[in-house]
Design a protein around this motif. Structure first.
Motif, PDB file in Angstrom:
ATOM      1  N   HIS A 195      30.236  41.010  32.124  1.00 55.13           N
ATOM      2  CA  HIS A 195      30.424  39.554  31.958  1.00 55.13           C
ATOM      3  C   HIS A 195      31.303  38.961  33.060  1.00 55.13           C
ATOM      4  CE1 HIS A 195      28.563  39.965  28.038  1.00 55.13           C
ATOM      5  NE2 HIS A 195      29.490  40.812  27.644  1.00 55.13           N
ATOM      6  N   VAL A 252      43.490  38.234  30.735  1.00 53.91           N
ATOM      7  CA  VAL A 252      42.062  38.535  30.762  1.00 53.91           C
ATOM      8  C   VAL A 252      41.868  40.039  30.582  1.00 53.91           C
ATOM      9  CG1 VAL A 252      39.968  38.470  32.160  1.00 53.91           C
ATOM     10  CG2 VAL A 252      41.598  36.580  32.278  1.00 53.91           C
ATOM     11  N   ARG A 283      46.583  32.812  30.954  1.00 51.03           N
ATOM     12  CA  ARG A 283      45.910  33.606  29.944  1.00 51.03           C
ATOM     13  C   ARG A 283      45.707  35.043  30.418  1.00 51.03           C
ATOM     14  NH1 ARG A 283      40.597  30.837  27.712  1.00 51.03           N
ATOM     15  NH2 ARG A 283      40.648  32.823  26.553  1.00 51.03           N
ATOM     16  N   SER A 317      45.762  30.312  34.820  1.00 51.03           N
ATOM     17  CA  SER A 317      46.130  29.483  33.668  1.00 51.03           C
ATOM     18  C   SER A 317      47.214  30.127  32.820  1.00 51.03           C
ATOM     19  CB  SER A 317      44.897  29.237  32.800  1.00 51.03           C
ATOM     20  OG  SER A 317      44.393  30.464  32.281  1.00 51.03           O
ATOM     21  N   ARG A 364      31.472  35.204  33.600  1.00 49.65           N
ATOM     22  CA  ARG A 364      32.274  34.464  32.628  1.00 49.65           C
ATOM     23  C   ARG A 364      33.712  34.287  33.111  1.00 49.65           C
ATOM     24  NH1 ARG A 364      32.191  37.112  26.886  1.00 49.65           N
ATOM     25  NH2 ARG A 364      29.961  36.703  27.216  1.00 49.65           N
ATOM     26  N   PHE A 365      34.245  35.291  33.839  1.00 45.79           N
ATOM     27  CA  PHE A 365      35.610  35.145  34.357  1.00 45.79           C
ATOM     28  C   PHE A 365      35.686  33.940  35.295  1.00 45.79           C
ATOM     29  CE2 PHE A 365      35.609  39.880  33.717  1.00 45.79           C
ATOM     30  CZ  PHE A 365      36.486  39.871  32.644  1.00 45.79           C
ATOM     31  N   ASN A 366      34.705  33.844  36.196  1.00 49.28           N
ATOM     32  CA  ASN A 366      34.704  32.725  37.139  1.00 49.28           C
ATOM     33  C   ASN A 366      34.478  31.401  36.430  1.00 49.28           C
ATOM     34  OD1 ASN A 366      35.139  34.292  39.461  1.00 49.28           O
ATOM     35  ND2 ASN A 366      32.974  34.778  39.641  1.00 49.28           N
ATOM     36  N   ASP A 367      33.566  31.380  35.472  1.00 49.11           N
ATOM     37  CA  ASP A 367      33.254  30.131  34.777  1.00 49.11           C
ATOM     38  C   ASP A 367      34.404  29.668  33.890  1.00 49.11           C
ATOM     39  OD1 ASP A 367      30.801  30.197  35.987  1.00 49.11           O
ATOM     40  OD2 ASP A 367      29.726  30.998  34.253  1.00 49.11           O
ATOM     41  N   ASP A 368      35.042  30.615  33.197  1.00 48.01           N
ATOM     42  CA  ASP A 368      36.087  30.252  32.231  1.00 48.01           C
ATOM     43  C   ASP A 368      37.466  30.109  32.862  1.00 48.01           C
ATOM     44  OD1 ASP A 368      34.077  30.410  30.405  1.00 48.01           O
ATOM     45  OD2 ASP A 368      34.742  32.281  29.472  1.00 48.01           O
ATOM     46  N   HIS A 369      37.738  30.880  33.904  1.00 47.76           N
ATOM     47  CA  HIS A 369      39.108  30.923  34.435  1.00 47.76           C
ATOM     48  C   HIS A 369      39.197  30.575  35.919  1.00 47.76           C
ATOM     49  CE1 HIS A 369      40.207  32.880  30.675  1.00 47.76           C
ATOM     50  NE2 HIS A 369      39.244  33.759  30.878  1.00 47.76           N
TER      51      HIS A 369
END
Length: 238
Positions: free
Chosen positions: A117, A195, A193, A191, A120-125
């Motif tokens: 995934h 990961v 968060r 951010s 998803r790291f790039n899209d979400d964070h």
């Protein structure tokens, strides 16, 4: 030896040479040189040799600096040509070149490692978080494997490794060690968060009768089986 000592040494040699020559001439009958002329000779020698020595030493130091700078640039270029700039692992071309050198040896195994995934790291964070994940995975792979194993980044979120001289059980254990090392990663996104990261790994024995690409292709098929089988696991090629 520092520049000042080099200058002092050069001037001292020049003055000493002047004294020796004048003393030798003074020893010749009829050519006696008075002490005051010795003093004049020493003063003239030092006054002429000092600026010359300063110029030569400075030029020597500048040449040394330029040589060291050039050697550093050459080393940087060699590193850029062989290593991935983000993770510090071998880049794709360098990995294949080095794998070719050991491909004929028996008992080698190939790993193909794909971060789960990753998009998803790039899209979400954001991409900075994605880069941080790639760097962390690169470190985890290099620390999990032996120094004489080969490992590199193939591109994107995909990595490869060549395990040297091991049997099937050893190769499986090392692949699992890579997987658990990646799974234990906790990467802090910009951010703030935390990961978590996992990877799917395909494992294939090397076939010296075929190109490196063929062995990696079998590892690639096994890796996709790990993806479809639930991710975060190791699958060995049939």
């Amino acid at each position: 030896m520092g520049p000042k000592r080099k200058i002092a040494l050069c001037v001292g040699i020049s003055v000493l040479g002047t004294i020796i020559i004048m003393a030798a001439m003074s020893a010749i009958p009829g050519l006696f040189i008075p002490v005051r002329y010795f003093i004049v000779g020493i003063v003239c020698s030092s006054s002429i040799s000092t600026p010359v020595c300063i110029l030569l030493v400075r030029q020597s130091e500048e040449n040394k600096r330029l040589r060291l700078e050039l050697e550093g640039r050459v080393a940087d270029l060699a590193r850029l040509a062989n290593y991935d700039g983000l993770t510090g692992l071998l880049n794709r071309n360098a990995f294949f070149d080095r794998a070719e050198q050991v491909h004929a040896q028996p008992g080698n195994w190939y790993l193909l490692i794909d971060i789960d995934h990753f998009k998803r790291f790039n899209d979400d964070h954001g991409h900075l978080a994605g880069d941080a994940v790639l760097r962390a995975v690169g470190i985890a792979i290099s620390e999990a494997l032996r120094p004489d194993d080969l490992y590199g980044r193939m591109g994107g979120e995909e990595f490869a490794a060549c395990l040297l001289a091991c049997d099937a059980d050893q190769a499986t254990r090392r692949a699992e060690h890579v997987r658990t090392s990646i799974q234990s990663l906790r990467v802090t996104a910009p951010s703030g968060r935390i990961v978590r990261v996992t990877a799917s790994i395909g494992l294939s024995i090397s076939d010296p009768a075929q190109p490196v690409e063929a062995s990696l292709h079998r590892a690639d098929i096994a890796m996709y089986a790990a993806k479809t089988g639930g991710r975060n696991q190791v699958r060995r090629a049939a």
